[in-house]
Design a protein around this motif. Structure first.
Motif, mmCIF file in Angstrom:
data_model
loop_
_atom_site.group_PDB
_atom_site.id
_atom_site.type_symbol
_atom_site.label_atom_id
_atom_site.label_comp_id
_atom_site.label_asym_id
_atom_site.label_seq_id
_atom_site.Cartn_x
_atom_site.Cartn_y
_atom_site.Cartn_z
ATOM 1 N N UNK A 79 0.834 -1.205 0.000
ATOM 2 C CA UNK A 79 0.000 0.000 0.000
ATOM 3 C C UNK A 79 0.869 1.254 0.000
ATOM 4 N N UNK A 80 0.516 2.294 -0.792
ATOM 5 C CA UNK A 80 1.384 3.464 -0.932
ATOM 6 C C UNK A 80 1.216 4.536 0.140
ATOM 7 N N UNK A 81 0.168 4.457 0.965
ATOM 8 C CA UNK A 81 -0.087 5.527 1.940
ATOM 9 C C UNK A 81 -0.632 4.926 3.220
ATOM 10 N N UNK A 82 -0.457 5.654 4.327
ATOM 11 C CA UNK A 82 -0.881 5.141 5.624
ATOM 12 C C UNK A 82 -1.641 6.215 6.393
ATOM 13 N N UNK A 83 -2.699 5.792 7.088
ATOM 14 C CA UNK A 83 -3.413 6.648 8.033
ATOM 15 C C UNK A 83 -3.015 6.176 9.424
ATOM 16 N N UNK A 84 -2.182 6.966 10.082
ATOM 17 C CA UNK A 84 -1.618 6.582 11.372
ATOM 18 C C UNK A 84 -2.553 7.064 12.477
ATOM 19 N N UNK A 85 -2.967 6.129 13.348
ATOM 20 C CA UNK A 85 -4.002 6.401 14.334
ATOM 21 C C UNK A 85 -3.424 6.293 15.748
ATOM 22 N N UNK A 109 5.977 7.305 2.101
ATOM 23 C CA UNK A 109 6.216 8.751 2.132
ATOM 24 C C UNK A 109 4.938 9.550 2.337
ATOM 25 N N UNK A 110 3.788 8.899 2.217
ATOM 26 C CA UNK A 110 2.513 9.621 2.257
ATOM 27 C C UNK A 110 1.723 9.161 3.481
ATOM 28 N N UNK A 111 1.490 10.087 4.407
ATOM 29 C CA UNK A 111 0.864 9.715 5.667
ATOM 30 C C UNK A 111 -0.117 10.781 6.126
ATOM 31 N N UNK A 112 -1.082 10.322 6.900
ATOM 32 C CA UNK A 112 -2.071 11.185 7.540
ATOM 33 C C UNK A 112 -2.115 10.778 9.006
ATOM 34 N N UNK A 113 -2.000 11.737 9.913
ATOM 35 C CA UNK A 113 -2.024 11.461 11.348
ATOM 36 C C UNK A 113 -3.394 11.813 11.904
ATOM 37 N N UNK A 114 -4.024 10.842 12.589
ATOM 38 C CA UNK A 114 -5.346 11.057 13.167
ATOM 39 C C UNK A 114 -5.312 10.664 14.641
ATOM 40 N N UNK A 115 -5.643 11.610 15.513
ATOM 41 C CA UNK A 115 -5.796 11.320 16.939
ATOM 42 C C UNK A 115 -7.276 11.097 17.194
ATOM 43 N N UNK A 116 -7.612 9.877 17.646
ATOM 44 C CA UNK A 116 -9.000 9.494 17.875
ATOM 45 C C UNK A 116 -9.391 9.686 19.343
ATOM 46 N N UNK A 117 -10.670 9.448 19.591
ATOM 47 C CA UNK A 117 -11.226 9.528 20.947
ATOM 48 C C UNK A 117 -10.977 10.903 21.573
ATOM 49 N N UNK A 118 -11.102 11.941 20.724
ATOM 50 C CA UNK A 118 -10.903 13.305 21.208
ATOM 51 C C UNK A 118 -11.985 13.728 22.184
ATOM 52 N N UNK A 119 -13.070 12.935 22.289
ATOM 53 C CA UNK A 119 -14.125 13.239 23.260
ATOM 54 C C UNK A 119 -13.782 12.712 24.651
ATOM 55 N N UNK A 120 -12.727 11.882 24.757
ATOM 56 C CA UNK A 120 -12.369 11.293 26.044
ATOM 57 C C UNK A 120 -11.203 11.996 26.735
ATOM 58 N N UNK A 121 -10.422 12.755 25.956
ATOM 59 C CA UNK A 121 -9.263 13.450 26.541
ATOM 60 C C UNK A 121 -8.851 14.572 25.608
ATOM 61 N N UNK A 122 -8.111 15.519 26.163
ATOM 62 C CA UNK A 122 -7.573 16.610 25.352
ATOM 63 C C UNK A 122 -6.624 16.004 24.314
ATOM 64 N N UNK A 123 -6.906 16.172 23.024
ATOM 65 C CA UNK A 123 -6.073 15.509 22.003
ATOM 66 C C UNK A 123 -4.738 16.208 21.754
ATOM 67 N N UNK A 124 -4.551 17.433 22.254
ATOM 68 C CA UNK A 124 -3.357 18.208 21.910
ATOM 69 C C UNK A 124 -2.049 17.502 22.289
#
Length: 596
Positions: A79-85, A109-124
């Motif tokens: 796969x050429x891209x990744x969604x990192x969770x 070389x192609x990535x997307x960063x996603x922080x999940x469960x932002x309703x349970x804790x401050x995602x910053x």
């Protein structure tokens, strides 16, 4: 079939990868009853959705638990891209690091960063930590955002970010040789043997004959996204119904191949990207697991210099120079990246052969690096290639399929596609803009998918197009005035006889020349527009100069008007135009002279 892209998930166990994929697609990626009962992804899952603006993205959802790392690598490999969770309430975890190491080792070389469960804790905090980890590993994400899949917060922004991610992926070659790594094999009643996989490039058609384990099999049918297809081109998720092989003879890690196009090898030379704690190739264990595509085989490692190695595999695999693989230590979980340099290496029998081979591999790596970079982007600047360590000799003798265009190294196939696309978009523009068939160069660049504006000129020249004045068009193309063409021709004929009798508005209206038609005629060079809307022939200034040069010098505006047999409305803008060109010179409020 609309265009498709494929993205793999990555991240620690129970950080919400499957929940996120389901929220994006509406499809449950966990196929097994045990997975759904335990809320734990064990094997690879698949789901897809339509992107904002069109096109389709398919997700390969991988397991996060360390016990299933082999399954994860099988999903990530093709796969050429990744969604990192990463989960907001747990932040960075051990398998986060392991999945990141795998992605980096594979050269993703192609990535997307996603922080999940932002309703349970401050995602910053989790967002900052994960962004830093990815960037340090050389996998700077294209976007980083926080969402709550269960509450729906941030999902619209995530869909837009996924669309942006896949739009940046390099276009695969539909004519490339096929190598479909199998990730599933099963039987369907009435159809027989079916295999699935991610097709990275090339095209599979119903009726094709493919190679499998040295035997020929035929393609009985094709499905993609659960729809029957006559042909599927990469990148795509595809299910292939095979004739000539039993399901029992198939398993994950085998590959369907274009016959005669691949070299199956069990001995290959690679360049290593060493894991933390290893200074040279000699620090690696002698026996590791090689993961490439969906395959996993034991490999014996013989160091060749500081970062080179010869791998001897338990079974032959269809490989090529430029392939990226992972070498994994099952005991420690540490991974090394492996860039394939030679799939048919010479034997090392004589004393000192290993050292000499290490030097050869260092030189060969530059050419492979160059090929990878150019293939990934379509082009690479010469100076950037030098910064990557490519020497002048490598720039003189380029790998097959790569050509030099001025200060650029270009993939010939990509260059040809850009040429064709530029020709197509300019022709379409001319058809839909008959009054202004000269397409703005930046609009042409965007429509044709050309990454840089300065490439438009060389591509236009190669495609036989004209590029001038910031516009691209077919040579000699003229504005099509439609019904107004006859009216313009009448005005042109009258101006030929009376060159300084500019048409008044009633004459323009009768000729069907509104503002858009007049503007098109001016851009086409058929009319010259002076100040105050005065319209003349483009050669009118030259004709005026021949007459004015015969007057006693200096001359007045009134004398010029009478000599040109025109009105003050025309004479003043015409004389000011001649002043601006430097053909006449204004001496005072009432006198001019021809500039000698």
């Amino acid at each position: 079939m609309s265009s498709m892209s494929v993205v793999a998930t990555a991240g620690h166990v129970d950080h919400g990868k499957s929940t996120l994929v389901k929220a994006l697609t509406g499809i449950e990626p966990d196929r097994w009853e045990e997975e759904q009962r335990r809320a734990l992804t064990i094997d690879l899952g698949y789901a897809w959705t339509t992107l904002p603006g069109g096109g389709t993205v398919a997700f390969v959802d991988v397991p996060g638990h360390r016990r299933f790392i082999g399954n994860m690598l099988a999903g990530l490999g093709p796969v050429p891209a990744v969604m990192f969770v990463v989960a907001a309430d747990e932040s960075w975890m051990p398998q986060s690091a392991e999945h990141l190491a795998a992605a980096a080792a594979l050269g993703v070389e192609h990535a997307l960063l996603v922080v999940t469960r932002a309703d349970l804790a401050d995602p910053a905090p989790a967002l900052a930590r994960a962004r830093a980890e990815l960037s340090e590993a050389g996998l700077a994400p294209r976007a980083a955002l926080a969402v709550s899949a269960r509450a729906g917060a941030g999902m619209d922004e995530l869909r837009a970010a996924v669309a942006d991610l896949v739009a940046a992926l390099p276009a695969p070659d539909p004519a490339a040789r096929v190598r479909l790594w199998i990730d599933r094999a099963f039987t369907i009643n009435g159809a027989g043997t079916v295999v699935t996989g991610t097709l990275p490039a090339g095209t599979i058609r119903v009726g094709d004959t493919l190679d499998l384990l040295g035997r020929r099999v035929s393609v009985r049918g094709l499905h993609s996204l659960e729809q029957p297809r006559d042909a599927v081109s990469g990148v795509a998720r595809v299910a292939v119904n095979l004739r000539g092989v039993a399901t029992a003879d198939l398993h994950r890690g085998q590959a369907l191949l274009t016959p005669g196009a691949w070299h199956a090898t069990s001995v290959l030379d690679v360049r290593l990207t060493l894991p933390e704690g290893a200074r040279t190739a000699a620090d690696l264990p002698e026996h590791l697991m090689l993961h490439i595509g969906t395959a996993a085989h034991e490999a014996r490692v013989r160091p060749l210099g500081s970062d080179g190695a010869r791998l001897t595999l338990a079974e032959p695999l269809p490989l090529a120079a430029g392939d990226r693989a992972i070498l994994r230590d099952p005991g420690t979980g540490r991974v090394a990246g492996a860039l394939v340099l030679d799939v048919d290496p010479p034997e090392l029998r004589r004393r000192g052969a290993g050292a000499r081979r290490a030097e050869e591999l260092a030189a060969r790596a530059a050419g492979v690096d160059l090929t990878i970079e150019v293939r990934a982007r379509g082009y690479l600047g010469v100076e950037e290639a030098r910064r990557l360590g490519v020497g002048d000799d490598d720039l003189t003798t380029l790998p097959a399929g790569i050509v030099r265009r001025a200060d650029l190294l270009v993939d010939e196939r990509v260059w040809s596609r850009w040429q064709e696309a530029l020709s197509d978009v300019t022709a379409d523009y001319a058809r839909t803009h008959p009054l202004e068939p000269w397409m703005p160069a930046d609009a042409a660049r965007t429509a044709a998918g050309i990454p840089r504006l300065d490439l438009v000129g060389p591509l236009a020249e190669a495609a036989g197009l004209t590029h001038e004045g910031g516009r691209v068009h077919e040579p000699g193309i003229r504005a099509d005035l439609g019904a107004a063409e006859a009216g313009l021709a009448r005005i042109e004929a009258r101006l030929a006889a009376q060159p300084f009798a500019a048409p008044e508005q009633p004459e323009l209206d009768a000729a069907g020349l509104g503002p858009r038609e007049v503007a098109a005629a001016v851009r086409a060079g058929r009319l010259l527009r002076l100040d105050d809307g005065v319209l003349l022939q483009p050669i009118a200034p030259a004709k005026a100069m021949r007459i004015l040069a015969g007057l006693p010098q200096p001359f007045t505006t009134s004398e010029a008007r009478k000599a040109l047999d025109t009105t003050r409305r025309v004479a003043i803008p015409l004389l000011e135009h001649l002043d601006a060109k430097g053909w006449t010179r204004r001496l005072d409020a009432g006198h001019r002279e021809v500039a000698r």
